[in-house]
Design a protein around this motif. Sequence first.
Motif, PDB file in Angstrom:
ATOM      1  N   VAL A 176       1.017  -1.516   0.132  1.00 42.82           N
ATOM      2  CA  VAL A 176       0.200   0.394   0.086  1.00 42.82           C
ATOM      3  C   VAL A 176       1.322   1.058  -0.122  1.00 42.82           C
ATOM      4  O   VAL A 176       2.037   1.777   0.631  1.00 42.82           O
ATOM      5  N   GLN A 177       0.545   2.382  -0.320  1.00 44.18           N
ATOM      6  CA  GLN A 177       1.316   3.617  -0.932  1.00 44.18           C
ATOM      7  C   GLN A 177       0.414   4.357  -0.314  1.00 44.18           C
ATOM      8  O   GLN A 177      -0.484   5.098  -1.138  1.00 44.18           O
ATOM      9  N   PRO A 178       0.653   5.023   1.127  1.00 47.13           N
ATOM     10  CA  PRO A 178       0.262   6.282   1.777  1.00 47.13           C
ATOM     11  C   PRO A 178       0.868   7.245   1.706  1.00 47.13           C
ATOM     12  O   PRO A 178       2.522   7.473   1.319  1.00 47.13           O
ATOM     13  N   HIS A 179       0.001   8.700   2.214  1.00 47.46           N
ATOM     14  CA  HIS A 179       1.245   9.973   1.816  1.00 47.46           C
ATOM     15  C   HIS A 179       1.861   9.836   3.624  1.00 47.46           C
ATOM     16  O   HIS A 179       1.353   9.436   4.367  1.00 47.46           O
ATOM     17  N   TYR A 180       2.792  10.077   3.468  1.00 47.31           N
ATOM     18  CA  TYR A 180       3.733   9.713   5.106  1.00 47.31           C
ATOM     19  C   TYR A 180       5.172  10.011   5.221  1.00 47.31           C
ATOM     20  O   TYR A 180       6.077   9.366   4.393  1.00 47.31           O
ATOM     21  N   ASN A 181       5.183  10.618   5.985  1.00 49.83           N
ATOM     22  CA  ASN A 181       6.327  10.848   6.384  1.00 49.83           C
ATOM     23  C   ASN A 181       5.870  11.868   8.279  1.00 49.83           C
ATOM     24  O   ASN A 181       5.270  12.087   8.948  1.00 49.83           O
ATOM     25  N   LEU A 182       6.942  12.496   8.300  1.00 45.55           N
ATOM     26  CA  LEU A 182       7.868  12.769   9.355  1.00 45.55           C
ATOM     27  C   LEU A 182       6.756  14.488   9.663  1.00 45.55           C
ATOM     28  O   LEU A 182       6.053  14.879  11.046  1.00 45.55           O
ATOM     29  N   VAL A 183       6.132  14.656   8.462  1.00 49.44           N
ATOM     30  CA  VAL A 183       5.179  15.808   9.270  1.00 49.44           C
ATOM     31  C   VAL A 183       3.675  15.733   8.943  1.00 49.44           C
ATOM     32  O   VAL A 183       3.011  16.332   8.702  1.00 49.44           O
ATOM     33  N   HIS A 184       3.661  14.228   8.409  1.00 44.84           N
ATOM     34  CA  HIS A 184       1.986  13.671   7.862  1.00 44.84           C
ATOM     35  C   HIS A 184       1.959  12.886   7.977  1.00 44.84           C
ATOM     36  O   HIS A 184       2.498  11.800   7.442  1.00 44.84           O
ATOM     37  N   ARG A 185       1.733  12.708  10.165  1.00 48.14           N
ATOM     38  CA  ARG A 185       1.741  11.132   9.946  1.00 48.14           C
ATOM     39  C   ARG A 185       0.449  10.337  10.677  1.00 48.14           C
ATOM     40  O   ARG A 185      -0.034   9.692  10.724  1.00 48.14           O
ATOM     41  N   ASN A 186      -0.994  11.399  11.045  1.00 53.11           N
ATOM     42  CA  ASN A 186      -1.669  10.322  12.231  1.00 53.11           C
ATOM     43  C   ASN A 186      -2.928  10.122  11.426  1.00 53.11           C
ATOM     44  O   ASN A 186      -2.985   8.863  12.499  1.00 53.11           O
ATOM     45  N   SER A 264      15.691  11.853   7.740  1.00 52.86           N
ATOM     46  CA  SER A 264      14.619  11.533   7.603  1.00 52.86           C
ATOM     47  C   SER A 264      13.789  10.083   6.914  1.00 52.86           C
ATOM     48  O   SER A 264      12.503   9.659   7.257  1.00 52.86           O
ATOM     49  N   LEU A 265      14.464   9.513   6.215  1.00 53.22           N
ATOM     50  CA  LEU A 265      14.089   8.560   4.866  1.00 53.22           C
ATOM     51  C   LEU A 265      14.883   7.669   6.066  1.00 53.22           C
ATOM     52  O   LEU A 265      13.467   6.229   6.315  1.00 53.22           O
ATOM     53  N   ALA A 266      15.349   7.120   7.627  1.00 53.91           N
ATOM     54  CA  ALA A 266      15.819   6.329   7.781  1.00 53.91           C
ATOM     55  C   ALA A 266      14.588   6.282   9.499  1.00 53.91           C
ATOM     56  O   ALA A 266      14.123   5.093   9.636  1.00 53.91           O
ATOM     57  N   TRP A 267      14.129   7.343   9.319  1.00 55.08           N
ATOM     58  CA  TRP A 267      12.553   6.966  10.448  1.00 55.08           C
ATOM     59  C   TRP A 267      12.024   6.402   9.937  1.00 55.08           C
ATOM     60  O   TRP A 267      10.891   5.687  10.382  1.00 55.08           O
ATOM     61  N   LEU A 268      11.413   7.102   8.736  1.00 50.35           N
ATOM     62  CA  LEU A 268      10.566   6.034   7.914  1.00 50.35           C
ATOM     63  C   LEU A 268      10.687   4.779   7.899  1.00 50.35           C
ATOM     64  O   LEU A 268       9.937   4.282   8.850  1.00 50.35           O
ATOM     65  N   ARG A 269      11.766   4.156   7.804  1.00 51.84           N
ATOM     66  CA  ARG A 269      12.343   2.855   7.160  1.00 51.84           C
ATOM     67  C   ARG A 269      12.270   2.427   9.103  1.00 51.84           C
ATOM     68  O   ARG A 269      11.779   1.353   8.709  1.00 51.84           O
ATOM     69  N   ALA A 270      12.054   2.901  10.008  1.00 52.41           N
ATOM     70  CA  ALA A 270      11.768   2.508  11.097  1.00 52.41           C
ATOM     71  C   ALA A 270      10.250   2.129  11.518  1.00 52.41           C
ATOM     72  O   ALA A 270      10.596   1.305  12.966  1.00 52.41           O
ATOM     73  N   GLN A 271       9.473   3.048  10.975  1.00 53.50           N
ATOM     74  CA  GLN A 271       7.847   2.775  11.519  1.00 53.50           C
ATOM     75  C   GLN A 271       7.889   1.501  10.920  1.00 53.50           C
ATOM     76  O   GLN A 271       8.148   0.304   9.950  1.00 53.50           O
ATOM     77  N   PRO A 272       6.146   0.487  11.680  1.00 55.44           N
ATOM     78  CA  PRO A 272       5.934  -0.497  11.638  1.00 55.44           C
ATOM     79  C   PRO A 272       5.635  -1.202  10.247  1.00 55.44           C
ATOM     80  O   PRO A 272       4.608  -0.053   9.081  1.00 55.44           O
ATOM     81  N   THR A 273       5.877  -1.742   9.235  1.00 48.89           N
ATOM     82  CA  THR A 273       5.004  -2.213   7.881  1.00 48.89           C
ATOM     83  C   THR A 273       6.528  -1.347   6.732  1.00 48.89           C
ATOM     84  O   THR A 273       5.317  -2.116   5.701  1.00 48.89           O
TER      85      THR A 273
END
Length: 317
Positions: A176-186, A264-273
Amino acid sequence: MTRIGSSDLDVLPLSLGGNVFGWTADRDASFEVLDAFIDGGGDFIDTADSYSSWVPGNEGGESERIIGAWLASRKPSGVVVATKVSQHPEFRGLSAATVRRAAEASLARLGVDEIDLYYAHFDDETVPLEETVAAFGALVADGLVRHIAVSNYSADRIRAWVEIARRTGVAVPVAVQPHYNLVHRNEVEDTIIPVAEEFDLGLIPYYSLASGFLTGKYRSTDAAGQDSPRAQGAAKYATPAGLRIIDALEEIGDAHGASIAATSLAWLRAQPTVVAPIASARTVEQVPDLLAGARLELSADEVQLLDRVSEWTPTRA
C-alpha cells in the motif's frame, strides 16, 4: 534487502520516484539519475502512467517512456519497476476495460513483458470494487502483472479489497502506498499501518521528504521568489513546530555523518510495515543522500526523539 509484503520481491529499502522524469528532469538528466541510483545499489523504481500529464504539452506516460528507454539501453538485472493506473487522461478510473487497456499501454511504454508491481493509483468508487479486484486478478493470472498493490485507499477499502480477493481466489495486494512522513503522520499510523499489519502489506510511502521540506532546504514560510511548485509545497511546513523537526533531524544526522534527508528517510524505514520510502531526484547530486537514507540505522532513542518532536499534523491545522 527488504521483502515487499507477502511478495517475492526483495529490494533495497528505498524507491526512486519517477514523477520528475519528463517534468523537472529531461531524458538525459533522468538517465543520469537512474544510472547513479543503480550504481549505488538501488533496484526499485516507482512511476505511474499519468506522470507527467500535468505538464503543458505532455500527454501522460512520459516517465514510463523514459524508464522504458533507459531499461532498453542499460538492460539492468534485478530491477523492480512499479507503476499505477487510474489517472492517465486516456485511462481514467478503474473499470475492468480501463485497467486492462492501461496495463497494456504501460507495458508497451516500459518495454517489458510483465509489470513487477501494479497499483490502483486512486480509489474509484464509481466502479464496483468486485470488478476492479477481478480486473487486477486477471492481469496477474494472464502474466501481465507480477504483484498488485493499492495507493491512496482508505483502510476500509483496503480491507474490502483483500476480502473480495480472498473470497474469489484472485491475487491479493502485497503493498500500500500512502502519503506518509514526519510532518504527515496521524492518519497513516491510526488507520493504514494497522490494516497493513493485519494483511502483511508492505508500506511504500510517497512524499517521504514532504516536497523537499525534510531535506532542510526550506526554513521559511515565505515562499516569495520560489519558482517551483515543490518549493511552494515545502514552505508551508516551515512553522516553528516544523523547524523543530528539522533541528532534531540535523542533530541526529550530524551524529551519524548523515544529511537531514537521509535521517528523515531512516526514521520512515523504522516505522512498522514500512518497506521502502519513495524519494525522487532531479539531479545526480541528490542521489547519494537518498541512498544513504536506505542504509542509515537509527537507535531506538533517536527514533523516539523524532516521534516526540513530530507529534503534530499541519494538514489538520
